[in-house]
Enzyme design. Structure first.
Site, PDB file in Angstrom:
ATOM      1  N   CYS A 167      14.489  37.150  -5.152  1.00  0.00           N
ATOM      2  CA  CYS A 167      15.698  37.079  -5.457  1.00  0.00           C
ATOM      3  C   CYS A 167      16.101  35.405  -5.947  1.00  0.00           C
ATOM      4  O   CYS A 167      16.874  34.815  -4.654  1.00  0.00           O
ATOM      5  CB  CYS A 167      16.916  37.690  -5.072  1.00  0.00           C
ATOM      6  SG  CYS A 167      18.493  37.471  -5.824  1.00  0.00           S
ATOM      7  N   CYS A 170      19.818  34.695  -5.236  1.00  0.00           N
ATOM      8  CA  CYS A 170      20.252  34.910  -3.750  1.00  0.00           C
ATOM      9  C   CYS A 170      19.637  33.443  -3.035  1.00  0.00           C
ATOM     10  O   CYS A 170      20.506  33.011  -2.081  1.00  0.00           O
ATOM     11  CB  CYS A 170      19.775  35.746  -3.195  1.00  0.00           C
ATOM     12  SG  CYS A 170      19.873  37.489  -4.018  1.00  0.00           S
ATOM     13  N   ASP A 171      18.415  32.955  -3.421  1.00  0.00           N
ATOM     14  CA  ASP A 171      17.829  32.134  -2.094  1.00  0.00           C
ATOM     15  C   ASP A 171      17.410  30.948  -2.788  1.00  0.00           C
ATOM     16  O   ASP A 171      16.917  29.941  -2.063  1.00  0.00           O
ATOM     17  CB  ASP A 171      16.484  33.071  -1.684  1.00  0.00           C
ATOM     18  CG  ASP A 171      17.082  34.195  -0.878  1.00  0.00           C
ATOM     19  OD1 ASP A 171      17.830  34.229  -0.321  1.00  0.00           O
ATOM     20  OD2 ASP A 171      15.954  35.064  -1.150  1.00  0.00           O
TER      21      ASP A 171
HETATM   22  C1  FAD Z   1      15.401  40.149   0.373  1.00  0.00           C
HETATM   23  C2  FAD Z   1      16.489  40.333  -0.254  1.00  0.00           C
HETATM   24  C3  FAD Z   1      17.569  39.137  -0.368  1.00  0.00           C
HETATM   25  C4  FAD Z   1      18.613  39.360  -1.021  1.00  0.00           C
HETATM   26  N1  FAD Z   1      19.632  38.584  -0.625  1.00  0.00           N
HETATM   27  C5  FAD Z   1      20.931  38.689  -1.409  1.00  0.00           C
HETATM   28  C6  FAD Z   1      21.846  37.773  -1.320  1.00  0.00           C
HETATM   29  O1  FAD Z   1      21.748  36.723  -0.515  1.00  0.00           O
HETATM   30  N2  FAD Z   1      23.177  37.841  -2.118  1.00  0.00           N
HETATM   31  C7  FAD Z   1      23.242  38.932  -2.977  1.00  0.00           C
HETATM   32  O2  FAD Z   1      24.363  38.967  -3.352  1.00  0.00           O
HETATM   33  N3  FAD Z   1      22.258  39.797  -2.922  1.00  0.00           N
HETATM   34  C8  FAD Z   1      21.081  39.787  -2.449  1.00  0.00           C
HETATM   35  N4  FAD Z   1      20.188  40.647  -2.497  1.00  0.00           N
HETATM   36  C9  FAD Z   1      20.438  41.893  -3.653  1.00  0.00           C
HETATM   37  C10 FAD Z   1      21.302  42.573  -2.796  1.00  0.00           C
HETATM   38  O3  FAD Z   1      20.705  42.943  -1.704  1.00  0.00           O
HETATM   39  C11 FAD Z   1      21.247  43.903  -3.623  1.00  0.00           C
HETATM   40  O4  FAD Z   1      21.714  43.862  -4.855  1.00  0.00           O
HETATM   41  C12 FAD Z   1      22.185  45.159  -2.890  1.00  0.00           C
HETATM   42  O5  FAD Z   1      22.008  45.448  -1.921  1.00  0.00           O
HETATM   43  C13 FAD Z   1      22.295  46.312  -3.828  1.00  0.00           C
HETATM   44  O6  FAD Z   1      23.194  47.244  -3.325  1.00  0.00           O
HETATM   45  P1  FAD Z   1      23.116  48.757  -3.600  1.00  0.00           P
HETATM   46  O7  FAD Z   1      24.146  49.536  -2.501  1.00  0.00           O
HETATM   47  O8  FAD Z   1      23.211  48.841  -4.930  1.00  0.00           O
HETATM   48  O9  FAD Z   1      21.547  49.221  -3.112  1.00  0.00           O
HETATM   49  P2  FAD Z   1      20.573  48.966  -1.748  1.00  0.00           P
HETATM   50  O10 FAD Z   1      21.278  47.839  -0.836  1.00  0.00           O
HETATM   51  O11 FAD Z   1      19.461  48.738  -2.189  1.00  0.00           O
HETATM   52  O12 FAD Z   1      21.145  50.413  -0.880  1.00  0.00           O
HETATM   53  C14 FAD Z   1      20.461  51.241  -1.335  1.00  0.00           C
HETATM   54  C15 FAD Z   1      20.610  52.499  -0.144  1.00  0.00           C
HETATM   55  O13 FAD Z   1      20.245  53.584  -0.583  1.00  0.00           O
HETATM   56  C16 FAD Z   1      19.563  54.591   0.553  1.00  0.00           C
HETATM   57  N5  FAD Z   1      18.824  55.617  -0.175  1.00  0.00           N
HETATM   58  C17 FAD Z   1      17.864  55.523  -1.018  1.00  0.00           C
HETATM   59  N6  FAD Z   1      17.433  56.576  -1.179  1.00  0.00           N
HETATM   60  C18 FAD Z   1      18.210  57.595  -0.441  1.00  0.00           C
HETATM   61  C19 FAD Z   1      18.206  58.975  -0.095  1.00  0.00           C
HETATM   62  N7  FAD Z   1      17.141  59.787  -0.789  1.00  0.00           N
HETATM   63  N8  FAD Z   1      18.986  59.532   0.871  1.00  0.00           N
HETATM   64  C20 FAD Z   1      19.755  58.771   1.453  1.00  0.00           C
HETATM   65  N9  FAD Z   1      19.935  57.365   1.186  1.00  0.00           N
HETATM   66  C21 FAD Z   1      18.989  56.857   0.389  1.00  0.00           C
HETATM   67  C22 FAD Z   1      19.053  53.499   1.330  1.00  0.00           C
HETATM   68  O14 FAD Z   1      18.776  53.651   2.524  1.00  0.00           O
HETATM   69  C23 FAD Z   1      20.028  52.369   1.000  1.00  0.00           C
HETATM   70  O15 FAD Z   1      20.952  52.429   2.007  1.00  0.00           O
HETATM   71  C24 FAD Z   1      18.927  40.570  -2.052  1.00  0.00           C
HETATM   72  C25 FAD Z   1      17.943  41.500  -2.202  1.00  0.00           C
HETATM   73  C26 FAD Z   1      16.794  41.461  -1.361  1.00  0.00           C
HETATM   74  C27 FAD Z   1      15.977  42.543  -1.423  1.00  0.00           C
END
Ligand code: FAD
Length: 342
Positions: A167, A170-171
């Site tokens: 990302c 982000c970084d």
């Molecule tokens: C390495 C990295 C660094 C990042 N750094 C930043 C940053 O500095 N700032 C920023 O704003 N964004 C950052 N991001 C982006 C940010 O992390 C995502 O946009 C955000 O986490 C998305 O949130 P979400 O809740 O949609 O999904 P996610 O955070 O992906 O969470 C998905 C959830 O679904 C759950 N899940 C999936 N399938 C199932 C299932 N079948 N049953 C139960 N649970 C399930 C998983 O366990 C998880 O808890 C980064 C991403 C990455 C990969």
């Protein structure tokens, strides 16, 4: 990601930090015949924000946090500097632990389990969790996120947050004045590369073919940028460095020749896959593979089924947008339940 890529995890997370099934693991109770108001699948910023809002609205949410990936994507990073409210930034796992604690404070029931089957049609939804228990609920919030594609290299995970990133938004800031690489050949790879030239001295764009998949306009942007060097017909076969990225091993896809590229950062931009496999045959999915929702709402094509976070977002994909989207879903759930209960 931390500027010097030094892991600085020193957390006091209380009794139930997320991300580990053995931390406060609570198996779902068996024989649950109740019809719950809302089950939230996912425990990233979207899932926990939806949990905070629905818990405060007295809807007693159950959060299926996932068995090994509880806390979501931010569990895989170090410093998060762009989430509002934290002047000095916050470590990703600490941010997620705080969100979880906030949701639990209002009564959210967080379970470290995966949903393995969803039956989303009809007024009562059935959610089967691993172990076989079936939860019944009037509404479901799909907050399962999106998985960035990985190169599949041995050191990729180890150096995630220590030079390897998915990302640029982000970084990118952490790579000021550095020499870094982006791997990929589509629009998003070129977008990441051009964005990163704001910070890095040089960005090497590595592509395994001899032409990009990206649109003409994006390609021109890369060709015209003096800070971008393009390496054609190369694939990354190794990432090395003790505490942080120091060098990439590259293989020529035509000649098979192997060489080294010294860089301090590698951005992997080879796409992402919204986690929709459990429900993609039940709710409408967009051409990008995300869950389709009605305008700015979280309403999917099925009544009582809502989506939040990266699973519906092919563009913004940030923690704060996911959290905002979780709030939208919670409010949509409240409105829906008020209508059906009336
Ligand atoms: C390495 C990295 C660094 C990042 N750094 C930043 C940053 O500095 N700032 C920023 O704003 N964004 C950052 N991001 C982006 C940010 O992390 C995502 O946009 C955000 O986490 C998305 O949130 P979400 O809740 O949609 O999904 P996610 O955070 O992906 O969470 C998905 C959830 O679904 C759950 N899940 C999936 N399938 C199932 C299932 N079948 N049953 C139960 N649970 C399930 C998983 O366990 C998880 O808890 C980064 C991403 C990455 C990969």
């Amino acid at each position: 990601m931390s500027p010097d890529f030094t892991p600085a995890l020193s957390l006091d997370l209380g009794a139930t930090p997320p991300g580990r099934p053995d931390h406060g693991q609570r198996p779902a109770e068996t024989g649950d015949t109740a019809v719950h108001d809302v089950v939230i699948v996912g425990s990233g910023p979207a899932g926990y924000t939806a949990a905070i809002y629905t818990a405060r609205a007295d809807l007693n949410p159950i959060v299926l946090a996932g068995s090994v990936t509880a806390g979501g994507d931010l569990m895989n990073t170090t410093d998060v500097e762009n989430y509002p409210g934290f002047t000095d930034g916050i470590m990703g796992p600490e941010l997620m632990a705080t969100m979880q604690a906030q949701a639990e404070r209002f009564g959210a029931d967080v379970r470290y389990e995966d949903a393995i089957k969803l039956e989303l049609e009809g007024p009562i939804k059935e959610i089967t969790v691993e172990g076989g228990e079936v939860l019944r609920a009037r509404t479901v919030i799909l907050a399962t996120g999106s998985a960035y594609r990985e190169l599949g290299l041995e050191d990729e995970k180890r150096l995630s947050g220590h030079g390897v990133s998915w990302c640029a938004t982000c970084d990118g800031f952490f790579f000021k004045g550095q020499n870094i690489a982006v791997v990929g050949g589509g629009d998003s790879a070129i977008e990441e590369a051009t964005f990163l030239t704001k910070f890095a001295d040089k960005v090497t764009l590595i592509h395994r073919r001899d032409e990009f998949r990206a649109s003409e306009i994006m390609q021109k942007r890369a060709f015209d940028d003096p800070k971008i060097e393009i390496l054609w017909n190369k694939r990354v076969i190794g990432i090395s460095g003790e505490a942080k990225v120091e060098e990439l091993s590259l293989e020529d896809t035509v000649t098979g020749e192997v060489g080294a590229l010294p860089v301090t950062g590698l951005f992997v931009a080879i796409g992402s896959d919204p986690r929709t496999h459990l429900f993609k045959d039940q709710v409408e999915i967009t051409a990008e593979g995300t869950v389709a929702v009605d305008a700015r709402s979280s309403r999917t094509s099925l009544p009582g089924v809502f989506a939040a976070g990266d699973v519906l977002d092919s563009t913004y994909r940030q923690a704060v947008t996911a959290a905002g989207s979780g709030c939208v879903a919670a409010i949509d759930v409240e409105h829906y339940l008020a209508t059906v209960k009336a």
